[in-house]
Design a protein around this motif. Sequence first.
Motif, PDB file in Angstrom:
ATOM      1  N   VAL A 184       0.858  -1.185   0.000  1.00  0.00           N
ATOM      2  CA  VAL A 184       0.000   0.000   0.000  1.00  0.00           C
ATOM      3  C   VAL A 184       0.890   1.230   0.000  1.00  0.00           C
ATOM      4  CG1 VAL A 184      -1.811   1.276   1.203  1.00  0.00           C
ATOM      5  CG2 VAL A 184      -1.787  -1.227   1.284  1.00  0.00           C
ATOM      6  N   VAL A 185       0.672   2.132  -0.954  1.00  0.00           N
ATOM      7  CA  VAL A 185       1.486   3.345  -1.065  1.00  0.00           C
ATOM      8  C   VAL A 185       0.559   4.533  -1.287  1.00  0.00           C
ATOM      9  CG1 VAL A 185       3.454   2.067  -2.000  1.00  0.00           C
ATOM     10  CG2 VAL A 185       1.812   3.141  -3.569  1.00  0.00           C
ATOM     11  N   HIS A 186       1.127   5.722  -1.254  1.00  0.00           N
ATOM     12  CA  HIS A 186       0.374   6.937  -1.562  1.00  0.00           C
ATOM     13  C   HIS A 186       0.729   7.435  -2.949  1.00  0.00           C
ATOM     14  CE1 HIS A 186      -0.079   6.894   2.842  1.00  0.00           C
ATOM     15  NE2 HIS A 186      -1.236   7.467   2.581  1.00  0.00           N
ATOM     16  N   GLU A 187      -0.196   8.137  -3.547  1.00  0.00           N
ATOM     17  CA  GLU A 187       0.049   8.713  -4.874  1.00  0.00           C
ATOM     18  C   GLU A 187       1.356   9.496  -4.882  1.00  0.00           C
ATOM     19  OE1 GLU A 187      -3.495  11.022  -5.963  1.00  0.00           O
ATOM     20  OE2 GLU A 187      -3.655   9.729  -7.719  1.00  0.00           O
ATOM     21  N   GLY A 188       2.118   9.287  -5.960  1.00  0.00           N
ATOM     22  CA  GLY A 188       3.394   9.980  -6.088  1.00  0.00           C
ATOM     23  C   GLY A 188       4.584   9.155  -5.649  1.00  0.00           C
ATOM     24  N   ASP A 189       4.327   8.094  -4.872  1.00  0.00           N
ATOM     25  CA  ASP A 189       5.428   7.233  -4.429  1.00  0.00           C
ATOM     26  C   ASP A 189       5.967   6.427  -5.607  1.00  0.00           C
ATOM     27  OD1 ASP A 189       4.089   6.316  -1.141  1.00  0.00           O
ATOM     28  OD2 ASP A 189       5.062   8.144  -1.889  1.00  0.00           O
ATOM     29  N   THR A 190       7.182   5.915  -5.436  1.00  0.00           N
ATOM     30  CA  THR A 190       7.780   4.974  -6.391  1.00  0.00           C
ATOM     31  C   THR A 190       7.776   3.591  -5.764  1.00  0.00           C
ATOM     32  OG1 THR A 190       9.190   6.628  -7.458  1.00  0.00           O
ATOM     33  CG2 THR A 190       9.910   4.327  -7.594  1.00  0.00           C
ATOM     34  N   VAL A 191       7.402   2.581  -6.533  1.00  0.00           N
ATOM     35  CA  VAL A 191       7.365   1.212  -6.011  1.00  0.00           C
ATOM     36  C   VAL A 191       8.236   0.298  -6.866  1.00  0.00           C
ATOM     37  CG1 VAL A 191       5.074   1.452  -5.015  1.00  0.00           C
ATOM     38  CG2 VAL A 191       5.310   0.550  -7.332  1.00  0.00           C
ATOM     39  N   ARG A 249      -0.215  -7.569  -5.013  1.00  0.00           N
ATOM     40  CA  ARG A 249      -1.389  -6.684  -5.005  1.00  0.00           C
ATOM     41  C   ARG A 249      -0.959  -5.295  -4.565  1.00  0.00           C
ATOM     42  NH1 ARG A 249      -6.887  -7.579  -4.856  1.00  0.00           N
ATOM     43  NH2 ARG A 249      -6.548  -9.825  -4.633  1.00  0.00           N
ATOM     44  N   LEU A 250      -1.067  -4.336  -5.470  1.00  0.00           N
ATOM     45  CA  LEU A 250      -0.669  -2.950  -5.187  1.00  0.00           C
ATOM     46  C   LEU A 250      -1.907  -2.093  -5.007  1.00  0.00           C
ATOM     47  CD1 LEU A 250       1.434  -0.615  -5.089  1.00  0.00           C
ATOM     48  CD2 LEU A 250       1.174  -0.448  -7.574  1.00  0.00           C
ATOM     49  N   LYS A 251      -1.935  -1.326  -3.928  1.00  0.00           N
ATOM     50  CA  LYS A 251      -3.008  -0.359  -3.717  1.00  0.00           C
ATOM     51  C   LYS A 251      -2.380   1.013  -3.562  1.00  0.00           C
ATOM     52  CE  LYS A 251      -7.190   0.505  -1.018  1.00  0.00           C
ATOM     53  NZ  LYS A 251      -8.047   0.561  -2.220  1.00  0.00           N
ATOM     54  N   VAL A 252      -2.836   1.958  -4.365  1.00  0.00           N
ATOM     55  CA  VAL A 252      -2.331   3.322  -4.328  1.00  0.00           C
ATOM     56  C   VAL A 252      -3.429   4.220  -3.764  1.00  0.00           C
ATOM     57  CG1 VAL A 252      -1.334   5.220  -5.631  1.00  0.00           C
ATOM     58  CG2 VAL A 252      -0.896   2.857  -6.347  1.00  0.00           C
ATOM     59  N   THR A 260       3.394   7.028  -8.716  1.00  0.00           N
ATOM     60  CA  THR A 260       2.205   6.178  -8.767  1.00  0.00           C
ATOM     61  C   THR A 260       0.911   6.991  -8.717  1.00  0.00           C
ATOM     62  OG1 THR A 260       2.402   5.869  -6.381  1.00  0.00           O
ATOM     63  CG2 THR A 260       3.262   4.113  -7.800  1.00  0.00           C
ATOM     64  N   GLN A 261      -0.122   6.413  -9.364  1.00  0.00           N
ATOM     65  CA  GLN A 261      -1.459   7.008  -9.401  1.00  0.00           C
ATOM     66  C   GLN A 261      -2.458   5.963  -8.925  1.00  0.00           C
ATOM     67  OE1 GLN A 261      -1.849   7.984 -13.566  1.00  0.00           O
ATOM     68  NE2 GLN A 261      -0.205   9.515 -13.500  1.00  0.00           N
ATOM     69  N   THR A 262      -3.654   6.416  -8.543  1.00  0.00           N
ATOM     70  CA  THR A 262      -4.649   5.464  -8.052  1.00  0.00           C
ATOM     71  C   THR A 262      -4.986   4.430  -9.132  1.00  0.00           C
ATOM     72  OG1 THR A 262      -6.416   6.985  -8.682  1.00  0.00           O
ATOM     73  CG2 THR A 262      -5.663   7.059  -6.390  1.00  0.00           C
ATOM     74  N   GLY A 263      -4.875   4.796 -10.385  1.00  0.00           N
ATOM     75  CA  GLY A 263      -5.134   3.863 -11.492  1.00  0.00           C
ATOM     76  C   GLY A 263      -4.111   2.751 -11.616  1.00  0.00           C
ATOM     77  N   ASP A 264      -3.020   2.863 -10.881  1.00  0.00           N
ATOM     78  CA  ASP A 264      -2.015   1.796 -10.876  1.00  0.00           C
ATOM     79  C   ASP A 264      -2.405   0.667  -9.923  1.00  0.00           C
ATOM     80  OD1 ASP A 264       0.599   4.287 -11.019  1.00  0.00           O
ATOM     81  OD2 ASP A 264      -0.332   3.178 -12.675  1.00  0.00           O
ATOM     82  N   SER A 265      -3.432   0.880  -9.126  1.00  0.00           N
ATOM     83  CA  SER A 265      -3.890  -0.156  -8.197  1.00  0.00           C
ATOM     84  C   SER A 265      -4.334  -1.382  -8.976  1.00  0.00           C
ATOM     85  CB  SER A 265      -5.050   0.360  -7.347  1.00  0.00           C
ATOM     86  OG  SER A 265      -4.639   1.432  -6.533  1.00  0.00           O
TER      87      SER A 265
END
Lengths: 111, 112
Positions: free
Chosen positions: A12-19, A106-109, A79-84
């Motif tokens: 789980v990350v926040h928008e703008g993070d790099t994963v 499983r990635l959640k942004v 990252t953007q929410t659409g990357d979830s």
Amino acid sequence: EDKVVQSPLSLVVHEGDTVTLNCSYEVTNFRSLLWYKQEKKAPTFLFMLTSSGIEKKSGRLSSILDKKELFSILNITATQTGDSAIYLCAVGTSGTYKYIFGTGTRLKVLA
Amino acid sequence: DGGITQSPKYLFRKEGQNVTLSCEQNLNHDAMYWYRQDPGQGLRLIYYSQIVNDFQKGDIAEGYSVSREKKESFPLTVTSAQKNPTAFYLCASSPRDRQTQYFGPGTRLLVL
């Protein structure tokens, strides 16, 4: 026995993070490694990697393969929410049409 | 429009019943595959076929059967011997160069 292991299982990350998502493999006669994105239905193809050290890029996504250490990474920047989604890694072997899939990450942004 | 179609989108099975999932592709791909997806388990290979009239078992073939009478079609039958069939079933195909694998939209099978 051939196997593909992905890590982490979830993130789980926040928008703008790099994963960075990891895929390691142990297979006989490696041929190619594929990355897919799955959002609630069919997986969509992202990248195919066959040679070490060559980076594949598409916008904010990039991937690289290390055939010596037997792993690949998928990077997503800004990252953007659409990357979830669930990100799947699959390995193909020579002499067969089979692909071996990992369990996915499983990635959640979060916005 | 080229692609892979699967039908139905949702399928309900009664106890003891055989059901057949359809998969058709117009990509002229040689190989076709069936996968099962359960939560947290990724994709598991049921059967695959490299050419017409030939197919091989995957990792979880028990309780399933397939046929490949035409290049475009690879139907999967879930038999009554499959005791836990509830899952998301994905069909895929790949060209002769095996450069990648394309997926259909999937069929969700539920047991009544």
